[in-house]
Design a protein around this motif. Structure first.
Motif, PDB file in Angstrom:
ATOM      1  N   VAL A   7       0.837  -1.186   0.000  1.00 11.23           N
ATOM      2  CA  VAL A   7       0.000   0.000   0.000  1.00 11.23           C
ATOM      3  C   VAL A   7       0.881   1.249   0.000  1.00 11.23           C
ATOM      4  CG1 VAL A   7      -0.170   0.214   2.508  1.00 11.23           C
ATOM      5  CG2 VAL A   7      -2.050   1.019   1.065  1.00 11.23           C
ATOM      6  N   ARG A   8       0.360   2.341  -0.560  1.00  7.08           N
ATOM      7  CA  ARG A   8       1.150   3.560  -0.707  1.00  7.08           C
ATOM      8  C   ARG A   8       1.409   4.246   0.631  1.00  7.08           C
ATOM      9  NH1 ARG A   8      -0.376   8.809  -4.528  1.00  7.08           N
ATOM     10  NH2 ARG A   8       1.424  10.091  -3.914  1.00  7.08           N
ATOM     11  N   ASP A   9       0.398   4.377   1.471  1.00  6.96           N
ATOM     12  CA  ASP A   9       0.530   5.042   2.768  1.00  6.96           C
ATOM     13  C   ASP A   9       0.185   4.047   3.868  1.00  6.96           C
ATOM     14  OD1 ASP A   9       1.145   7.679   1.746  1.00  6.96           O
ATOM     15  OD2 ASP A   9      -0.954   7.793   1.116  1.00  6.96           O
ATOM     16  N   PRO A  10       1.119   3.181   4.247  1.00  7.18           N
ATOM     17  CA  PRO A  10       0.803   2.117   5.204  1.00  7.18           C
ATOM     18  C   PRO A  10       0.596   2.648   6.618  1.00  7.18           C
ATOM     19  CG  PRO A  10       3.148   2.124   4.754  1.00  7.18           C
ATOM     20  CD  PRO A  10       2.531   3.144   3.829  1.00  7.18           C
ATOM     21  N   LEU A  11      -0.177   1.907   7.396  1.00  8.25           N
ATOM     22  CA  LEU A  11      -0.331   2.214   8.816  1.00  8.25           C
ATOM     23  C   LEU A  11       1.016   2.117   9.523  1.00  8.25           C
ATOM     24  CD1 LEU A  11      -2.163   2.688  11.323  1.00  8.25           C
ATOM     25  CD2 LEU A  11      -2.385   0.194  11.470  1.00  8.25           C
ATOM     26  N   VAL A  12       1.765   1.080   9.230  1.00  8.08           N
ATOM     27  CA  VAL A  12       3.105   0.867   9.770  1.00  8.08           C
ATOM     28  C   VAL A  12       4.040   0.602   8.594  1.00  8.08           C
ATOM     29  CG1 VAL A  12       4.574  -0.565  11.234  1.00  8.08           C
ATOM     30  CG2 VAL A  12       2.209  -0.100  11.916  1.00  8.08           C
ATOM     31  N   ASP A  13       5.073   1.409   8.459  1.00  7.49           N
ATOM     32  CA  ASP A  13       6.045   1.204   7.389  1.00  7.49           C
ATOM     33  C   ASP A  13       6.956   0.045   7.791  1.00  7.49           C
ATOM     34  OD1 ASP A  13       8.030   1.298   5.459  1.00  7.49           O
ATOM     35  OD2 ASP A  13       8.008   3.474   5.327  1.00  7.49           O
ATOM     36  N   LEU A  14       6.663  -1.130   7.284  1.00  5.16           N
ATOM     37  CA  LEU A  14       7.403  -2.315   7.694  1.00  5.16           C
ATOM     38  C   LEU A  14       8.839  -2.299   7.197  1.00  5.16           C
ATOM     39  CD1 LEU A  14       4.693  -5.093   7.221  1.00  5.16           C
ATOM     40  CD2 LEU A  14       5.370  -3.909   9.306  1.00  5.16           C
ATOM     41  N   ARG A  15       9.107  -1.540   6.142  1.00  2.81           N
ATOM     42  CA  ARG A  15      10.495  -1.441   5.675  1.00  2.81           C
ATOM     43  C   ARG A  15      11.345  -0.686   6.691  1.00  2.81           C
ATOM     44  NH1 ARG A  15       7.281  -1.064   1.145  1.00  2.81           N
ATOM     45  NH2 ARG A  15       7.731  -2.609  -0.481  1.00  2.81           N
ATOM     46  N   VAL A  16      10.777   0.372   7.245  1.00  2.00           N
ATOM     47  CA  VAL A  16      11.491   1.083   8.309  1.00  2.00           C
ATOM     48  C   VAL A  16      11.591   0.207   9.552  1.00  2.00           C
ATOM     49  CG1 VAL A  16      11.387   3.064   9.867  1.00  2.00           C
ATOM     50  CG2 VAL A  16      10.864   3.356   7.446  1.00  2.00           C
ATOM     51  N   SER A  17      10.505  -0.504   9.875  1.00  2.00           N
ATOM     52  CA  SER A  17      10.497  -1.359  11.067  1.00  2.00           C
ATOM     53  C   SER A  17      11.460  -2.532  10.936  1.00  2.00           C
ATOM     54  CB  SER A  17       9.081  -1.887  11.316  1.00  2.00           C
ATOM     55  OG  SER A  17       8.171  -0.826  11.505  1.00  2.00           O
TER      56      SER A  17
END
Length: 470
Positions: free
Chosen positions: A247-257
Protein backbone atom coordinates in the motif's frame (compact mmCIF):
# COMPACT_ATOMS: atom_id res chain seq x y z
CA UNK A 1 10.81 32.06 25.67
CA UNK A 2 7.00 32.02 25.57
CA UNK A 3 4.74 29.74 27.53
CA UNK A 4 4.47 27.30 24.67
CA UNK A 5 8.22 26.75 24.59
CA UNK A 6 8.90 26.27 28.31
CA UNK A 7 10.03 22.64 28.52
CA UNK A 8 9.28 22.07 32.21
CA UNK A 9 5.47 22.42 32.16
CA UNK A 10 5.21 20.46 28.91
CA UNK A 11 7.20 17.51 30.28
CA UNK A 12 5.23 17.62 33.54
CA UNK A 13 1.86 17.49 31.75
CA UNK A 14 2.95 14.67 29.44
CA UNK A 15 4.29 12.68 32.40
CA UNK A 16 1.12 13.27 34.42
CA UNK A 17 -1.03 12.14 31.49
CA UNK A 18 1.14 9.05 31.10
CA UNK A 19 0.72 8.15 34.77
CA UNK A 20 -3.03 8.57 34.47
CA UNK A 21 -3.13 6.28 31.44
CA UNK A 22 -1.02 3.56 33.05
CA UNK A 23 -3.11 3.90 36.23
CA UNK A 24 -5.99 2.43 34.18
CA UNK A 25 -4.10 -0.84 33.88
CA UNK A 26 -4.12 -1.69 37.59
CA UNK A 27 -7.13 -0.02 39.18
CA UNK A 28 -9.27 -3.17 39.16
CA UNK A 29 -6.56 -5.59 40.31
CA UNK A 30 -7.31 -5.17 44.04
CA UNK A 31 -10.95 -6.12 43.46
CA UNK A 32 -10.31 -8.75 40.79
CA UNK A 33 -11.19 -11.73 43.08
CA UNK A 34 -14.52 -10.04 43.90
CA UNK A 35 -15.50 -9.18 40.33
CA UNK A 36 -17.66 -12.31 39.77
CA UNK A 37 -19.75 -11.41 42.82
CA UNK A 38 -19.81 -7.67 42.11
CA UNK A 39 -20.87 -8.09 38.48
CA UNK A 40 -23.05 -11.17 38.91
CA UNK A 41 -21.04 -13.36 36.55
CA UNK A 42 -18.69 -16.33 36.46
CA UNK A 43 -14.99 -16.12 37.25
CA UNK A 44 -14.10 -17.02 33.67
CA UNK A 45 -16.26 -14.26 32.22
CA UNK A 46 -15.10 -11.72 34.81
CA UNK A 47 -11.55 -12.13 33.49
CA UNK A 48 -12.66 -10.23 30.39
CA UNK A 49 -12.63 -7.06 32.49
CA UNK A 50 -8.83 -7.39 32.60
CA UNK A 51 -8.43 -8.80 29.10
CA UNK A 52 -10.43 -5.99 27.45
CA UNK A 53 -8.08 -3.31 28.78
CA UNK A 54 -4.99 -5.21 27.70
CA UNK A 55 -6.26 -5.87 24.17
CA UNK A 56 -7.57 -2.33 23.63
CA UNK A 57 -4.26 -0.84 24.75
CA UNK A 58 -2.23 -3.02 22.39
CA UNK A 59 -4.50 -2.43 19.39
CA UNK A 60 -5.04 1.31 19.80
CA UNK A 61 -1.44 2.30 20.58
CA UNK A 62 0.14 1.86 17.11
CA UNK A 63 -3.02 3.20 15.44
CA UNK A 64 -2.99 6.31 17.63
CA UNK A 65 0.68 6.82 16.82
CA UNK A 66 0.02 6.85 13.07
CA UNK A 67 -2.98 9.14 13.42
CA UNK A 68 -0.82 11.46 15.51
CA UNK A 69 1.77 11.63 12.73
CA UNK A 70 -0.97 12.53 10.24
CA UNK A 71 -3.30 14.83 12.19
CA UNK A 72 -1.35 16.29 15.14
CA UNK A 73 -0.15 14.23 18.09
CA UNK A 74 -1.61 16.68 20.61
CA UNK A 75 -5.09 16.41 19.10
CA UNK A 76 -5.04 12.59 19.06
CA UNK A 77 -3.71 12.45 22.64
CA UNK A 78 -6.51 14.75 23.82
CA UNK A 79 -9.05 12.56 22.02
CA UNK A 80 -7.66 9.53 23.86
CA UNK A 81 -8.00 11.35 27.18
CA UNK A 82 -11.67 12.02 26.45
CA UNK A 83 -12.14 8.34 25.57
CA UNK A 84 -10.44 7.43 28.84
CA UNK A 85 -12.78 9.73 30.79
CA UNK A 86 -15.83 8.31 29.00
CA UNK A 87 -14.74 4.78 29.87
CA UNK A 88 -14.20 5.68 33.51
CA UNK A 89 -17.63 7.34 33.75
CA UNK A 90 -19.28 4.32 32.14
CA UNK A 91 -17.53 2.02 34.64
CA UNK A 92 -18.63 4.32 37.47
CA UNK A 93 -22.26 3.42 36.77
CA UNK A 94 -21.80 -0.18 35.58
CA UNK A 95 -23.27 -2.99 37.66
CA UNK A 96 -23.12 -5.81 35.10
CA UNK A 97 -20.46 -7.44 32.95
CA UNK A 98 -21.15 -6.12 29.40
CA UNK A 99 -20.95 -2.37 30.09
CA UNK A 100 -17.95 -2.91 32.36
CA UNK A 101 -16.06 -4.69 29.56
CA UNK A 102 -16.84 -1.82 27.18
CA UNK A 103 -15.77 0.69 29.82
CA UNK A 104 -12.48 -1.08 30.48
CA UNK A 105 -11.73 -1.29 26.74
CA UNK A 106 -12.22 2.47 26.44
CA UNK A 107 -9.89 3.04 29.37
CA UNK A 108 -7.26 0.76 27.84
CA UNK A 109 -7.19 2.82 24.66
CA UNK A 110 -5.69 5.72 26.64
CA UNK A 111 -2.31 3.98 26.95
CA UNK A 112 -1.53 5.42 23.51
CA UNK A 113 -1.03 8.75 25.30
CA UNK A 114 2.41 7.57 26.47
CA UNK A 115 4.10 6.96 23.07
CA UNK A 116 2.33 10.04 21.69
CA UNK A 117 3.78 12.04 24.58
CA UNK A 118 7.26 10.77 23.77
CA UNK A 119 6.80 11.83 20.14
CA UNK A 120 5.52 15.25 21.21
CA UNK A 121 8.71 15.72 23.22
CA UNK A 122 10.76 15.38 20.03
CA UNK A 123 8.71 18.13 18.43
CA UNK A 124 8.84 20.68 21.25
CA UNK A 125 11.97 20.14 23.38
CA UNK A 126 15.48 21.38 22.67
CA UNK A 127 17.94 18.52 22.10
CA UNK A 128 19.65 18.91 25.47
CA UNK A 129 16.35 18.33 27.27
CA UNK A 130 15.04 15.51 25.09
CA UNK A 131 16.75 12.56 26.80
CA UNK A 132 15.50 13.48 30.26
CA UNK A 133 11.99 14.09 28.99
CA UNK A 134 11.89 10.73 27.22
CA UNK A 135 13.15 8.95 30.34
CA UNK A 136 10.53 10.57 32.55
CA UNK A 137 7.55 9.95 30.26
CA UNK A 138 8.68 6.37 29.57
CA UNK A 139 8.88 5.71 33.30
CA UNK A 140 5.23 6.65 33.79
CA UNK A 141 4.21 3.26 32.37
CA UNK A 142 5.46 1.67 35.57
CA UNK A 143 4.85 4.55 37.97
CA UNK A 144 1.12 4.81 37.30
CA UNK A 145 0.65 1.09 37.66
CA UNK A 146 2.62 0.94 40.91
CA UNK A 147 0.75 3.85 42.48
CA UNK A 148 -2.59 2.59 41.20
CA UNK A 149 -2.43 -0.61 43.25
CA UNK A 150 -2.32 0.91 46.76
CA UNK A 151 -4.69 3.75 45.84
CA UNK A 152 -7.24 1.30 44.46
CA UNK A 153 -6.81 -0.94 47.49
CA UNK A 154 -7.47 1.95 49.89
CA UNK A 155 -10.62 2.95 47.98
CA UNK A 156 -11.84 -0.62 47.70
CA UNK A 157 -11.44 -1.20 51.44
CA UNK A 158 -12.98 2.08 52.61
CA UNK A 159 -15.61 3.07 50.01
CA UNK A 160 -17.82 1.73 47.28
CA UNK A 161 -15.69 -0.02 44.70
CA UNK A 162 -17.08 2.21 41.94
CA UNK A 163 -15.39 5.25 43.51
CA UNK A 164 -12.04 4.34 41.97
CA UNK A 165 -13.52 5.01 38.53
CA UNK A 166 -14.66 8.45 39.66
CA UNK A 167 -11.04 9.21 40.55
CA UNK A 168 -9.95 7.87 37.15
CA UNK A 169 -12.48 10.06 35.32
CA UNK A 170 -11.32 13.13 37.24
CA UNK A 171 -7.67 12.42 36.37
CA UNK A 172 -8.48 12.02 32.68
CA UNK A 173 -10.46 15.27 32.51
CA UNK A 174 -7.76 17.15 34.43
CA UNK A 175 -5.13 15.86 31.98
CA UNK A 176 -7.32 16.98 29.06
CA UNK A 177 -7.51 20.52 30.43
CA UNK A 178 -3.76 20.62 31.10
CA UNK A 179 -3.05 19.41 27.56
CA UNK A 180 -5.23 22.18 26.14
CA UNK A 181 -3.48 24.83 28.25
CA UNK A 182 0.16 23.75 28.17
CA UNK A 183 1.03 21.39 25.30
CA UNK A 184 1.56 23.19 21.96
CA UNK A 185 0.21 22.04 18.63
CA UNK A 186 2.62 19.75 16.78
CA UNK A 187 3.89 21.42 13.63
CA UNK A 188 5.50 18.29 12.17
CA UNK A 189 3.00 16.26 10.16
CA UNK A 190 3.37 13.27 7.87
CA UNK A 191 1.88 13.30 4.42
CA UNK A 192 -0.55 10.58 3.41
CA UNK A 193 -3.97 9.22 4.22
CA UNK A 194 -5.52 6.92 6.78
CA UNK A 195 -4.89 3.26 5.98
CA UNK A 196 -8.36 1.97 6.94
CA UNK A 197 -7.70 -1.56 5.69
CA UNK A 198 -4.44 -1.65 7.63
CA UNK A 199 -6.19 -0.51 10.81
CA UNK A 200 -8.88 -3.19 10.47
CA UNK A 201 -6.36 -5.93 9.65
CA UNK A 202 -4.04 -5.03 12.53
CA UNK A 203 -6.98 -4.83 14.96
CA UNK A 204 -8.39 -8.23 13.97
CA UNK A 205 -5.00 -9.96 14.08
CA UNK A 206 -3.88 -8.44 17.38
CA UNK A 207 -7.23 -8.99 19.09
CA UNK A 208 -7.18 -12.68 18.18
CA UNK A 209 -3.56 -13.24 19.22
CA UNK A 210 -3.80 -11.28 22.47
CA UNK A 211 -7.03 -12.96 23.53
CA UNK A 212 -5.36 -16.32 22.90
CA UNK A 213 -2.32 -15.32 24.97
CA UNK A 214 -4.25 -13.68 27.80
CA UNK A 215 -6.86 -16.44 28.17
CA UNK A 216 -4.49 -19.38 27.77
CA UNK A 217 -4.10 -19.64 31.54
CA UNK A 218 -7.84 -20.26 32.04
CA UNK A 219 -8.58 -22.23 28.87
CA UNK A 220 -5.29 -24.10 28.43
CA UNK A 221 -2.84 -23.85 25.55
CA UNK A 222 -4.33 -26.89 23.83
CA UNK A 223 -7.91 -25.60 23.91
CA UNK A 224 -9.41 -25.41 20.39
CA UNK A 225 -10.44 -21.79 21.04
CA UNK A 226 -6.87 -20.83 21.88
CA UNK A 227 -5.50 -22.60 18.82
CA UNK A 228 -8.11 -21.09 16.50
CA UNK A 229 -7.61 -17.57 17.84
CA UNK A 230 -3.82 -17.77 17.97
CA UNK A 231 -3.22 -19.36 14.58
CA UNK A 232 -6.02 -17.37 12.92
CA UNK A 233 -4.65 -14.13 14.33
CA UNK A 234 -1.13 -14.92 13.14
CA UNK A 235 -2.46 -15.66 9.66
CA UNK A 236 -4.33 -12.35 9.59
CA UNK A 237 -1.18 -10.50 10.72
CA UNK A 238 0.84 -12.25 7.99
CA UNK A 239 -1.65 -11.15 5.33
CA UNK A 240 -1.71 -7.69 6.89
CA UNK A 241 2.08 -7.47 6.57
CA UNK A 242 1.93 -8.38 2.87
CA UNK A 243 -0.72 -5.70 2.33
CA UNK A 244 1.27 -3.06 4.24
CA UNK A 245 4.29 -3.65 2.02
CA UNK A 246 2.22 -2.89 -1.08
CA UNK A 247 0.00 0.00 0.00
CA UNK A 248 1.15 3.56 -0.71
CA UNK A 249 0.53 5.04 2.77
CA UNK A 250 0.80 2.12 5.20
CA UNK A 251 -0.33 2.21 8.82
CA UNK A 252 3.11 0.87 9.77
CA UNK A 253 6.05 1.20 7.39
CA UNK A 254 7.40 -2.32 7.69
CA UNK A 255 10.49 -1.44 5.68
CA UNK A 256 11.49 1.08 8.31
CA UNK A 257 10.50 -1.36 11.07
CA UNK A 258 12.76 -4.00 9.50
CA UNK A 259 15.85 -1.84 9.91
CA UNK A 260 18.18 -3.71 12.31
CA UNK A 261 18.16 -0.94 14.91
CA UNK A 262 14.34 -0.77 14.97
CA UNK A 263 13.72 -4.51 14.72
CA UNK A 264 16.20 -5.46 17.44
CA UNK A 265 14.99 -2.68 19.75
CA UNK A 266 11.42 -3.95 19.38
CA UNK A 267 12.52 -7.52 20.11
CA UNK A 268 14.35 -6.29 23.20
CA UNK A 269 11.16 -4.48 24.21
CA UNK A 270 9.21 -7.74 24.14
CA UNK A 271 11.79 -9.41 26.37
CA UNK A 272 11.99 -6.49 28.81
CA UNK A 273 8.19 -6.28 28.98
CA UNK A 274 8.13 -9.96 29.91
CA UNK A 275 10.82 -9.45 32.56
CA UNK A 276 8.87 -6.54 34.07
CA UNK A 277 5.55 -8.33 34.35
CA UNK A 278 6.88 -11.69 35.54
CA UNK A 279 7.70 -10.02 38.86
CA UNK A 280 4.41 -8.09 38.87
CA UNK A 281 2.51 -11.38 38.76
CA UNK A 282 4.68 -13.40 41.14
CA UNK A 283 5.61 -10.97 43.93
CA UNK A 284 2.09 -9.86 44.99
CA UNK A 285 0.99 -13.46 45.46
CA UNK A 286 4.21 -14.30 47.30
CA UNK A 287 3.59 -11.41 49.70
CA UNK A 288 -0.06 -12.31 50.32
CA UNK A 289 0.12 -16.11 50.69
CA UNK A 290 -0.19 -17.28 54.33
CA UNK A 291 2.98 -18.18 56.26
CA UNK A 292 1.58 -21.70 56.69
CA UNK A 293 2.73 -22.42 53.12
CA UNK A 294 6.32 -22.20 54.34
CA UNK A 295 7.29 -19.28 52.08
CA UNK A 296 4.36 -16.82 51.96
CA UNK A 297 4.54 -13.64 54.05
CA UNK A 298 0.82 -13.31 54.82
CA UNK A 299 0.53 -9.56 54.15
CA UNK A 300 -2.86 -7.92 53.62
CA UNK A 301 -3.62 -6.52 50.15
CA UNK A 302 -2.93 -2.87 51.00
CA UNK A 303 0.38 -3.62 52.74
CA UNK A 304 1.52 -5.78 49.83
CA UNK A 305 0.61 -3.05 47.36
CA UNK A 306 2.53 -0.44 49.34
CA UNK A 307 5.53 -2.76 49.52
CA UNK A 308 5.67 -2.96 45.72
CA UNK A 309 5.01 0.74 45.05
CA UNK A 310 8.67 1.89 45.54
CA UNK A 311 9.66 0.10 42.33
CA UNK A 312 7.46 2.42 40.30
CA UNK A 313 8.78 5.49 42.10
CA UNK A 314 12.31 4.25 41.44
CA UNK A 315 11.60 4.20 37.71
CA UNK A 316 10.73 7.88 37.86
CA UNK A 317 13.68 8.72 40.11
CA UNK A 318 16.00 7.08 37.55
CA UNK A 319 15.04 9.59 34.85
CA UNK A 320 17.80 12.19 35.55
CA UNK A 321 20.45 9.47 35.82
CA UNK A 322 19.21 7.78 32.65
CA UNK A 323 19.40 11.12 30.85
CA UNK A 324 23.01 11.70 31.90
CA UNK A 325 24.05 8.15 31.02
CA UNK A 326 22.33 8.34 27.64
CA UNK A 327 24.05 11.60 26.76
CA UNK A 328 27.43 10.28 27.88
CA UNK A 329 27.31 6.78 26.42
CA UNK A 330 24.30 6.56 24.08
CA UNK A 331 21.04 4.60 24.41
CA UNK A 332 22.41 1.18 23.44
CA UNK A 333 24.61 0.73 26.55
CA UNK A 334 21.76 2.12 28.64
CA UNK A 335 19.43 -0.64 27.43
CA UNK A 336 22.10 -3.29 28.02
CA UNK A 337 22.81 -2.03 31.56
CA UNK A 338 19.11 -2.03 32.36
CA UNK A 339 18.73 -5.62 31.17
CA UNK A 340 21.80 -6.66 33.16
CA UNK A 341 20.44 -5.10 36.37
CA UNK A 342 17.12 -6.93 35.89
CA UNK A 343 18.90 -10.24 35.25
CA UNK A 344 21.02 -9.88 38.39
CA UNK A 345 17.90 -8.99 40.39
CA UNK A 346 16.08 -12.13 39.30
CA UNK A 347 19.18 -14.21 39.97
CA UNK A 348 19.34 -12.87 43.53
CA UNK A 349 15.60 -13.45 44.00
CA UNK A 350 16.04 -17.19 43.48
CA UNK A 351 17.71 -17.29 46.90
CA UNK A 352 16.53 -14.09 48.59
CA UNK A 353 12.73 -14.15 48.86
CA UNK A 354 12.06 -15.13 52.47
CA UNK A 355 11.86 -11.63 54.00
CA UNK A 356 9.85 -8.55 53.13
CA UNK A 357 12.92 -6.33 52.80
CA UNK A 358 14.45 -8.78 50.34
CA UNK A 359 11.46 -8.66 48.00
CA UNK A 360 11.20 -4.88 48.29
CA UNK A 361 14.92 -4.46 47.53
CA UNK A 362 14.83 -6.82 44.56
CA UNK A 363 11.70 -5.19 43.17
CA UNK A 364 13.35 -1.76 43.48
CA UNK A 365 16.40 -3.06 41.58
CA UNK A 366 14.11 -4.37 38.86
CA UNK A 367 12.61 -0.87 38.77
CA UNK A 368 16.11 0.56 38.27
CA UNK A 369 16.67 -1.75 35.31
CA UNK A 370 13.28 -1.01 33.79
CA UNK A 371 13.84 2.73 34.24
CA UNK A 372 17.13 2.52 32.31
CA UNK A 373 15.74 0.26 29.60
CA UNK A 374 12.51 2.13 29.02
CA UNK A 375 14.44 5.40 28.72
CA UNK A 376 16.72 3.89 26.07
CA UNK A 377 14.10 2.28 23.81
CA UNK A 378 12.38 5.42 22.44
CA UNK A 379 15.77 7.07 21.90
CA UNK A 380 16.98 4.06 19.90
CA UNK A 381 13.78 4.06 17.85
CA UNK A 382 13.93 7.78 17.09
CA UNK A 383 17.56 7.55 16.03
CA UNK A 384 16.53 5.12 13.30
CA UNK A 385 13.26 6.50 11.87
CA UNK A 386 12.32 9.63 9.89
CA UNK A 387 10.88 12.55 11.90
CA UNK A 388 7.44 12.13 10.28
CA UNK A 389 7.12 8.57 11.64
CA UNK A 390 7.96 9.05 15.31
CA UNK A 391 4.36 8.54 16.45
CA UNK A 392 3.83 5.31 14.54
CA UNK A 393 7.31 3.99 15.43
CA UNK A 394 6.91 4.71 19.16
CA UNK A 395 3.40 3.25 19.04
CA UNK A 396 4.74 0.03 17.54
CA UNK A 397 7.46 -0.09 20.19
CA UNK A 398 4.84 0.33 22.92
CA UNK A 399 2.89 -2.51 21.30
CA UNK A 400 5.97 -4.73 21.56
CA UNK A 401 6.22 -3.98 25.28
CA UNK A 402 2.51 -4.85 25.63
CA UNK A 403 3.09 -8.17 23.87
CA UNK A 404 5.83 -8.91 26.37
CA UNK A 405 3.76 -8.01 29.41
CA UNK A 406 0.66 -9.87 28.20
CA UNK A 407 2.71 -12.97 27.41
CA UNK A 408 4.34 -12.79 30.85
CA UNK A 409 0.94 -12.47 32.51
CA UNK A 410 -0.38 -15.56 30.71
CA UNK A 411 2.72 -17.73 31.03
CA UNK A 412 3.55 -16.82 34.64
CA UNK A 413 -0.08 -17.13 35.66
CA UNK A 414 -0.26 -20.56 34.04
CA UNK A 415 2.93 -21.68 35.79
CA UNK A 416 1.66 -20.56 39.20
CA UNK A 417 -1.78 -22.06 38.61
CA UNK A 418 -0.26 -25.33 37.44
CA UNK A 419 1.81 -25.60 40.62
CA UNK A 420 -1.08 -24.76 42.95
CA UNK A 421 -1.96 -26.86 45.95
CA UNK A 422 -4.85 -26.42 48.35
CA UNK A 423 -3.04 -23.46 49.98
CA UNK A 424 -2.13 -21.77 46.69
CA UNK A 425 0.82 -21.76 44.27
CA UNK A 426 3.85 -23.77 45.38
CA UNK A 427 7.30 -22.40 46.03
CA UNK A 428 8.57 -24.28 42.99
CA UNK A 429 6.01 -22.44 40.88
CA UNK A 430 7.36 -19.11 42.11
CA UNK A 431 10.95 -20.18 41.46
CA UNK A 432 10.01 -21.21 37.92
CA UNK A 433 8.38 -17.82 37.38
CA UNK A 434 11.54 -16.07 38.56
CA UNK A 435 13.65 -18.22 36.23
CA UNK A 436 11.42 -17.19 33.32
CA UNK A 437 11.96 -13.54 34.23
CA UNK A 438 15.71 -14.18 34.38
CA UNK A 439 15.70 -15.81 30.94
CA UNK A 440 13.75 -12.87 29.49
CA UNK A 441 16.22 -10.36 30.98
CA UNK A 442 19.21 -12.29 29.62
CA UNK A 443 17.53 -12.46 26.19
CA UNK A 444 16.98 -8.69 26.33
CA UNK A 445 20.65 -8.20 27.19
CA UNK A 446 21.77 -10.36 24.29
CA UNK A 447 19.51 -8.62 21.78
CA UNK A 448 20.51 -5.16 23.03
CA UNK A 449 24.20 -5.92 22.45
CA UNK A 450 23.39 -6.80 18.82
CA UNK A 451 21.71 -3.44 18.09
CA UNK A 452 23.84 -1.46 15.60
CA UNK A 453 25.71 1.37 17.29
CA UNK A 454 26.19 3.58 14.26
CA UNK A 455 23.44 6.00 13.31
CA UNK A 456 22.00 5.46 9.84
CA UNK A 457 22.62 7.94 7.09
CA UNK A 458 19.96 10.56 6.46
CA UNK A 459 17.69 12.57 8.70
CA UNK A 460 16.14 10.78 11.65
CA UNK A 461 13.66 11.65 14.35
CA UNK A 462 16.39 12.93 16.67
CA UNK A 463 17.87 15.29 14.10
CA UNK A 464 16.17 18.35 15.50
CA UNK A 465 12.71 19.76 15.19
CA UNK A 466 11.64 23.30 15.91
CA UNK A 467 14.85 23.88 17.84
CA UNK A 468 17.28 22.97 15.07
CA UNK A 469 19.75 20.09 14.57
CA UNK A 470 20.48 17.81 17.48
Amino acid sequence: MNAERRPGPIVAVLAFAGMGASFMQTIVLPIQPRLPELLGTSRDDAAWVITATLVAAAVCTPIAGRLGDLYDKRRIAMALLLIQAAGALLALFSVSLAPMIVARALQGAAVGVIPLGISILRDVLPPQRLGGGIALVSATLGVGGALGLPLSAVIAENADWHAVFGVAAGLALLCFVLFALVVPVSTLRAEGRVDAVGIIGLAIGLVAVLIAVSRSGEWGWGDPRILALGLGGLLVLLLWGVFELRVRDPLVDLRVSARPAVLLTNLASVAMGFALFASNVAFPQLLELPPSTGFGLGLPLLTASLALAPAGLTMMAMSPLADRLERAHGPKPLLAWGAAVIALSYLAALWLHDELWQIVAINVLIGVGIGLGYAAMPALIMRAVPPSETGAANGLNALMRSLGTSTASAVTGAVLAGSATAAGPSEQGFLTSLVLGLIAAVACLGVSLAIPSARPAGRTALDGGEFGPA
